[in-house]
Design a protein around this motif. Structure first.
Motif, PDB file in Angstrom:
ATOM      1  N   THR A 153       0.826  -1.140  -0.038  1.00  0.00           N
ATOM      2  CA  THR A 153      -0.008   0.015  -0.048  1.00  0.00           C
ATOM      3  C   THR A 153       0.859   1.349  -0.110  1.00  0.00           C
ATOM      4  N   ASP A 154       2.122   1.064  -0.021  1.00  0.00           N
ATOM      5  CA  ASP A 154       3.117   2.274  -0.043  1.00  0.00           C
ATOM      6  C   ASP A 154       3.693   2.837  -1.457  1.00  0.00           C
ATOM      7  N   ARG A 155       3.060   2.163  -2.294  1.00  0.00           N
ATOM      8  CA  ARG A 155       3.758   2.298  -3.538  1.00  0.00           C
ATOM      9  C   ARG A 155       2.945   2.055  -4.780  1.00  0.00           C
ATOM     10  N   TYR A 156       2.990   2.385  -5.876  1.00  0.00           N
ATOM     11  CA  TYR A 156       1.933   2.202  -7.128  1.00  0.00           C
ATOM     12  C   TYR A 156       2.041   0.663  -7.469  1.00  0.00           C
ATOM     13  N   VAL A 157       0.770   0.108  -7.653  1.00  0.00           N
ATOM     14  CA  VAL A 157       0.616  -1.155  -8.232  1.00  0.00           C
ATOM     15  C   VAL A 157      -0.240  -0.829  -9.637  1.00  0.00           C
ATOM     16  N   LYS A 158       0.177  -1.541 -10.593  1.00  0.00           N
ATOM     17  CA  LYS A 158      -0.493  -1.361 -11.659  1.00  0.00           C
ATOM     18  C   LYS A 158      -1.957  -2.410 -11.688  1.00  0.00           C
ATOM     19  N   LYS A 159      -2.701  -1.676 -12.460  1.00  0.00           N
ATOM     20  CA  LYS A 159      -4.156  -2.461 -12.405  1.00  0.00           C
ATOM     21  C   LYS A 159      -4.363  -3.040 -13.878  1.00  0.00           C
ATOM     22  N   ILE A 160      -4.991  -4.093 -13.843  1.00  0.00           N
ATOM     23  CA  ILE A 160      -5.357  -4.650 -15.179  1.00  0.00           C
ATOM     24  C   ILE A 160      -6.444  -3.680 -16.007  1.00  0.00           C
ATOM     25  N   ASP A 161      -6.256  -3.945 -17.240  1.00  0.00           N
ATOM     26  CA  ASP A 161      -7.570  -3.032 -18.027  1.00  0.00           C
ATOM     27  C   ASP A 161      -7.286  -1.622 -18.037  1.00  0.00           C
ATOM     28  N   MET A 162      -6.137  -1.112 -17.432  1.00  0.00           N
ATOM     29  CA  MET A 162      -6.006   0.631 -17.458  1.00  0.00           C
ATOM     30  C   MET A 162      -5.590   0.708 -18.872  1.00  0.00           C
ATOM     31  N   GLY A 163      -5.861   2.045 -19.169  1.00  0.00           N
ATOM     32  CA  GLY A 163      -5.485   2.573 -20.507  1.00  0.00           C
ATOM     33  C   GLY A 163      -6.493   2.617 -21.646  1.00  0.00           C
ATOM     34  N   GLU A 164      -6.219   2.584 -22.759  1.00  0.00           N
ATOM     35  CA  GLU A 164      -6.995   2.675 -23.804  1.00  0.00           C
ATOM     36  C   GLU A 164      -7.595   1.284 -24.280  1.00  0.00           C
ATOM     37  N   ARG A 165      -8.851   1.332 -24.333  1.00  0.00           N
ATOM     38  CA  ARG A 165      -9.533  -0.010 -24.821  1.00  0.00           C
ATOM     39  C   ARG A 165     -10.536   0.188 -25.720  1.00  0.00           C
ATOM     40  N   THR A 166     -10.925  -0.496 -27.077  1.00  0.00           N
ATOM     41  CA  THR A 166     -12.022  -0.087 -27.934  1.00  0.00           C
ATOM     42  C   THR A 166     -12.826  -1.576 -27.972  1.00  0.00           C
ATOM     43  N   PHE A 167     -14.328  -1.322 -27.820  1.00  0.00           N
ATOM     44  CA  PHE A 167     -15.121  -2.413 -28.063  1.00  0.00           C
ATOM     45  C   PHE A 167     -16.091  -2.082 -29.157  1.00  0.00           C
ATOM     46  N   ASN A 168     -16.599  -3.159 -29.630  1.00  0.00           N
ATOM     47  CA  ASN A 168     -17.525  -3.071 -30.722  1.00  0.00           C
ATOM     48  C   ASN A 168     -18.737  -3.926 -30.554  1.00  0.00           C
ATOM     49  N   PHE A 169     -20.136  -3.415 -30.891  1.00  0.00           N
ATOM     50  CA  PHE A 169     -21.119  -4.097 -30.792  1.00  0.00           C
ATOM     51  C   PHE A 169     -22.093  -3.808 -31.926  1.00  0.00           C
ATOM     52  N   ARG A 170     -22.878  -4.337 -32.054  1.00  0.00           N
ATOM     53  CA  ARG A 170     -24.266  -4.329 -32.888  1.00  0.00           C
ATOM     54  C   ARG A 170     -25.492  -4.622 -32.327  1.00  0.00           C
ATOM     55  N   LEU A 171     -26.413  -3.756 -32.360  1.00  0.00           N
ATOM     56  CA  LEU A 171     -27.810  -3.692 -31.997  1.00  0.00           C
ATOM     57  C   LEU A 171     -28.770  -4.049 -32.985  1.00  0.00           C
ATOM     58  N   THR A 172     -29.498  -4.957 -32.803  1.00  0.00           N
ATOM     59  CA  THR A 172     -30.604  -5.277 -33.790  1.00  0.00           C
ATOM     60  C   THR A 172     -31.791  -5.992 -33.374  1.00  0.00           C
ATOM     61  N   ALA A 173     -32.990  -6.027 -34.065  1.00  0.00           N
ATOM     62  CA  ALA A 173     -34.062  -7.029 -33.828  1.00  0.00           C
ATOM     63  C   ALA A 173     -34.018  -7.860 -35.135  1.00  0.00           C
ATOM     64  N   ALA A 174     -34.263  -9.349 -34.639  1.00  0.00           N
ATOM     65  CA  ALA A 174     -34.176 -10.253 -35.370  1.00  0.00           C
ATOM     66  C   ALA A 174     -34.759 -11.641 -34.973  1.00  0.00           C
ATOM     67  N   PRO A 175     -35.308 -12.471 -35.946  1.00  0.00           N
ATOM     68  CA  PRO A 175     -35.822 -13.810 -35.317  1.00  0.00           C
ATOM     69  C   PRO A 175     -34.763 -14.573 -34.720  1.00  0.00           C
ATOM     70  N   GLU A 176     -34.981 -15.357 -33.466  1.00  0.00           N
ATOM     71  CA  GLU A 176     -33.792 -16.070 -32.846  1.00  0.00           C
ATOM     72  C   GLU A 176     -33.250 -17.225 -33.974  1.00  0.00           C
ATOM     73  N   ALA A 177     -34.105 -17.667 -34.835  1.00  0.00           N
ATOM     74  CA  ALA A 177     -33.256 -18.729 -35.611  1.00  0.00           C
ATOM     75  C   ALA A 177     -32.083 -17.975 -36.474  1.00  0.00           C
ATOM     76  N   SER A 178     -32.283 -16.698 -36.553  1.00  0.00           N
ATOM     77  CA  SER A 178     -31.332 -15.811 -37.445  1.00  0.00           C
ATOM     78  C   SER A 178     -29.913 -15.470 -36.763  1.00  0.00           C
ATOM     79  N   LEU A 179     -30.215 -15.434 -35.339  1.00  0.00           N
ATOM     80  CA  LEU A 179     -29.252 -14.772 -34.721  1.00  0.00           C
ATOM     81  C   LEU A 179     -27.778 -15.362 -34.909  1.00  0.00           C
ATOM     82  N   GLU A 180     -27.497 -16.832 -34.824  1.00  0.00           N
ATOM     83  CA  GLU A 180     -26.561 -17.442 -35.392  1.00  0.00           C
ATOM     84  C   GLU A 180     -25.502 -16.988 -36.587  1.00  0.00           C
TER      85      GLU A 180
END
Length: 280
Positions: A153-180
């Protein structure tokens, strides 16, 4: 952010960055404590999809950042698993799914509200909100053990996931049979090969592979180990039985699929044969 700062200094809180015949793109800037996020929405004009890109600048320790999607559709929260879907927790607990999560109301004739991803497998659902797990500002391998100190606790300890990250998603409406199929299309965009053409007098040898039902997906096509033939694996991602025709070149084969069934077909010397066992 009323006045974007840091990496977003000089930007407007919300700004349209593209508007054409195919889509409109809008970017927005957010902040919480020391973390900054840019969200870009690509709203397509000729289909029902909206793409979301999240550029995350994580700068807070001991925090978990989620992307929240409030939904008005009530029903069951599901996620993709190997060759099918499964119900997920709906009480806020962390869930794991593969390339998509969705909310369905139990009516197979109605479309699901689906969110596809490219490598973001954690999520939770509670009170009508889907929350995709993005980053964690925790110390790696430092889970508490009673009162025992794990990290200094008396020094800096690196953390995971720090810094720049990019994530991609797509939102849509579709029949369940088409999701795959839609998840596969989103995760496997077309690409070009940088290959210099070689001069040749031989005509190109055309090759055609077609599946009559678009919701029967091609999982694998590969040359068989120690055999002069090819294996083709197909998957019915629907809860209903289906019939379809597989065509390779000028040869066709009629196939009957049960719900969530995987079939293997061998192509050898211009003949298609459905196999009754899994081989490599």
């Amino acid at each position: 952010m009323q006045n974007p700062d840091g990496p977003f200094a000089g930007m407007k809180p919300v700004q349209v960055i593209d508007d054409g015949e195919l889509y409109t793109a809008v970017e927005c800037f957010f902040s919480c404590e020391n973390t900054r996020v840019r969200l870009e929405y690509t709203i397509y004009k000729k289909n029902d999809a909206v793409d979301v890109t999240a550029d995350v600048f994580m700068n807070d320790a001991n925090r978990m950042l989620k992307l929240a999607l409030p939904v008005t559709l009530s029903g069951e929260y599901i996620g993709q698993t190997a060759f099918g879907t499964e119900p997920l927790y709906m009480d806020g607990r962390e869930c794991v799914a593969q390339r998509f999560v969705a909310v369905r109301d139990g009516n197979p004739l109605k479309p699901c509200l689906a969110l596809f991803n490219r490598g973001t497998y954690g999520s939770s659902y509670e009170n009508g909100t889907v929350s995709m797990s993005l980053v964690r500002g925790a110390t790696y391998c430092a889970h508490p053990i009673g009162d025992r100190p794990i990290i200094p606790t008396d020094r800096y300890v690196k953390k995971i996931d720090m810094g720049e990250r990019t994530f991609n998603f797509r939102l849509t409406a579709a029949p369940e049979a088409s999701l795959e199929r839609l998840a596969m299309e989103y995760n496997m965009p077309p690409y070009a090969c940088n290959v210099f053409p070689v001069e040749s007098d031989e005509p190109a040898r055309n090759f055609r592979l077609a599946i009559a039902d678009r919701d029967i997906t091609l999982v694998t096509m590969k040359k068989r180990d120690r055999a002069d033939s090819y294996l083709i694996r197909l998957f019915n991602g629907s809860a209903d039985a289906k019939k379809t025709t597989l065509t390779v070149g000028d040869i066709s084969l009629l196939l009957d699929f049960g719900r969530y069934e995987v079939k293997t077909v061998e192509y050898r010397d211009g003949i298609l044969t459905e196999l009754d066992r899994l081989i490599i």
